[in-house]
Design an enzyme around this catalytic site. Sequence first.
Site, mmCIF file in Angstrom:
data_model
loop_
_atom_site.group_PDB
_atom_site.id
_atom_site.type_symbol
_atom_site.label_atom_id
_atom_site.label_comp_id
_atom_site.label_asym_id
_atom_site.label_seq_id
_atom_site.Cartn_x
_atom_site.Cartn_y
_atom_site.Cartn_z
ATOM 1 N N TRP A 142 1.050 -1.291 -0.051
ATOM 2 C CA TRP A 142 0.071 -0.049 -0.043
ATOM 3 C C TRP A 142 1.019 1.302 0.098
ATOM 4 C CZ3 TRP A 142 -0.416 3.622 3.961
ATOM 5 C CH2 TRP A 142 -1.248 4.818 3.570
ATOM 6 N N GLU A 202 -2.948 -2.954 -2.816
ATOM 7 C CA GLU A 202 -4.259 -2.422 -2.058
ATOM 8 C C GLU A 202 -4.399 -1.002 -2.367
ATOM 9 O OE1 GLU A 202 -3.260 -1.642 1.961
ATOM 10 O OE2 GLU A 202 -5.529 -1.659 2.616
ATOM 11 N N LYS A 208 -7.081 2.724 -2.593
ATOM 12 C CA LYS A 208 -7.582 3.684 -1.596
ATOM 13 C C LYS A 208 -8.317 4.825 -2.433
ATOM 14 C CE LYS A 208 -6.487 5.677 2.567
ATOM 15 N NZ LYS A 208 -5.618 5.729 3.867
ATOM 16 N N ASP A 220 -9.567 -3.038 1.219
ATOM 17 C CA ASP A 220 -9.808 -2.565 2.610
ATOM 18 C C ASP A 220 -11.238 -1.969 2.404
ATOM 19 O OD1 ASP A 220 -9.754 -0.695 4.738
ATOM 20 O OD2 ASP A 220 -7.585 -1.387 4.936
ATOM 21 N N HIS A 249 -11.436 1.774 2.384
ATOM 22 C CA HIS A 249 -10.833 2.332 1.070
ATOM 23 C C HIS A 249 -11.875 2.667 0.011
ATOM 24 C CE1 HIS A 249 -6.726 1.273 2.224
ATOM 25 N NE2 HIS A 249 -7.351 1.843 3.224
ATOM 26 N N HIS A 307 -8.615 -6.555 3.888
ATOM 27 C CA HIS A 307 -8.229 -5.918 5.039
ATOM 28 C C HIS A 307 -9.650 -5.480 5.743
ATOM 29 C CE1 HIS A 307 -3.919 -4.276 4.750
ATOM 30 N NE2 HIS A 307 -3.923 -5.493 4.685
ATOM 31 N N ASP A 365 -11.809 6.511 6.411
ATOM 32 C CA ASP A 365 -10.933 5.389 6.703
ATOM 33 C C ASP A 365 -10.412 5.422 8.135
ATOM 34 O OD1 ASP A 365 -9.720 3.208 6.253
ATOM 35 O OD2 ASP A 365 -7.767 4.221 5.302
ATOM 36 N N ASP A 375 -10.495 3.223 10.449
ATOM 37 C CA ASP A 375 -9.777 2.131 11.053
ATOM 38 C C ASP A 375 -10.090 1.936 12.498
ATOM 39 O OD1 ASP A 375 -8.068 0.932 9.008
ATOM 40 O OD2 ASP A 375 -7.462 2.745 8.826
ATOM 41 N N ASP A 419 -7.004 -4.984 9.901
ATOM 42 C CA ASP A 419 -6.111 -3.710 9.820
ATOM 43 C C ASP A 419 -7.039 -2.492 10.398
ATOM 44 O OD1 ASP A 419 -4.518 -1.785 8.925
ATOM 45 O OD2 ASP A 419 -5.364 -1.695 6.773
HETATM 46 C C1 RNT Z 1 -3.783 2.257 4.891
HETATM 47 C C2 RNT Z 1 -3.953 0.896 4.456
HETATM 48 C C3 RNT Z 1 -2.673 0.091 5.195
HETATM 49 C C4 RNT Z 1 -2.351 0.339 6.221
HETATM 50 C C5 RNT Z 1 -1.269 -0.686 7.107
HETATM 51 C C6 RNT Z 1 -0.841 -0.084 8.243
HETATM 52 O O1 RNT Z 1 -4.971 3.303 4.622
HETATM 53 O O2 RNT Z 1 -5.149 0.475 4.991
HETATM 54 O O3 RNT Z 1 -3.406 -1.150 4.856
HETATM 55 O O4 RNT Z 1 -3.609 0.651 7.201
HETATM 56 O O5 RNT Z 1 -0.585 -0.981 6.114
HETATM 57 ZN ZN ZN Z 2 -5.432 -1.389 5.004
#
Ligand code: RNT
Ligand code: ZN
Length: 421
Positions: A184, A225, A227, A261, A264, A288, A296, A298, A328
């Site tokens: 990523w 990955e 985003k 993810d 994303h 993810h 995003d 998390d 993640d």
């Molecule tokens: C960031 C991505 C990525 C990170 C990790 C820490 O938006 O989701 O995967 O969260 O690599």
């Molecule tokens: Zn991620």
Amino acid sequence: MYDVKKGYEAAKEFYAQYGIDVDEAIRIADETPISMHCWQGDDVGGTELKEDKSLTGGIQTTGNYPGKARNGEELRSDIEEAMKFIPGNLKMNIHANYQEADHFVDRNEIAPEHFDKWVDWAVEKGIGLDFNPTYFAHPKSENGTLSAADEDVRKFWVEHGIKCRQIGEYFYKKTGKPCVINHWTPDGDKEVPIDTLGPRERLKKSYDEIFEATKDVEGVIDGIESKVFGIGAESYTVGSHEFCMGYVMKANKDHIIMTLDDGHYHPTEMVSGKLSSIFTFADSVLLHVTRPVRWDSDHVVGFDDETKAIFEELVRMNKLQDTYVATDFFDASINRIAAWVIGLRNTRKAMLAALLQPNAYMKELEAKGDVSARLAYKEEFKAAPFALVWDYYCDQKGVGVSLDWLKDVQQYEKDVLSKRA
Ligand code: RNT
Ligand code: ZN
């Protein structure tokens, strides 16, 4: 504590009415690996020997809950504590910034031996290791990494990618389990640039160079990955969904796959809705699992509609075994061990819940055109006695039934975390 065995027997009877084999569902959910991310334990700080540990790249942890791990030893001890309460097959997912050289080693110079403490630990526990290049939180990542216009900077990050794939092969050879690497890059722009194509051509070139230079490595799978945006890079992301999907499909190599993810995408765009299109053209994906709240963010994975829908899709397509599941998230506002336990248990829960549905029967109803019955079944099963099976499974695995784990995590906080400065 209630009679868990009795609850399980009743649930088993309930599910048997619909032809669902509870024990088989438990077996599949238990064996499916989940790659547990190490970075929840220290807010993505890492263990490199450098002064400035600030997190960049448009991602952010919020909160300042006391007790975060300050080094690799503390982090592994915290992970072990969390693992006591997480049922099922796990792998450990680390980032390149969790190297443990005894002096500062820059990202383009990392080598397998800088990760030997993780390797020894994983081998001792009999678990696999997954890996991530860290293309962020570094002075050279401020103006792009793999897509940088500055050729020296771009080369630096290509070298990092190459080193990471070699380290991935080392993990594979040491643990005997394939290493899943996730690439990523945070590259993007606060405004829509005039040249949107150039950075994407350079990102493609960089990935090509990384994969070409390491084409002989074995036992490594690479997720790319995408985003939609990051903080400070709101208008343009080089590695967009279209870019990453295009790259993976055109590469047409078994080891190069898409990473999805669930934080994303635009807020109404769901990963669960994308999986079957991707599986039409690809044999596997890397997930993810996270919980985006408005962006995003998390947050810790919830046992929520979208997490459940993702696993329902995978089970119904018969693609669970072809999916690399990784967590993640990074919440710094609560006990970090509780964060892991809640998020990982919820991920496993969603998997088991998806397996405990009359999927075959609903498919039949649909094929017959009985869409009313299809909806009736779908809705009815939302209130099925799932928790009784989940509790029984946790009991069997010795990871604590219901909230049994909470007091142990609180005790560990008192004994260990609260003593950290
Ligand atoms: C960031 C991505 C990525 C990170 C990790 C820490 O938006 O989701 O995967 O969260 O690599
Ligand atoms: Zn991620």
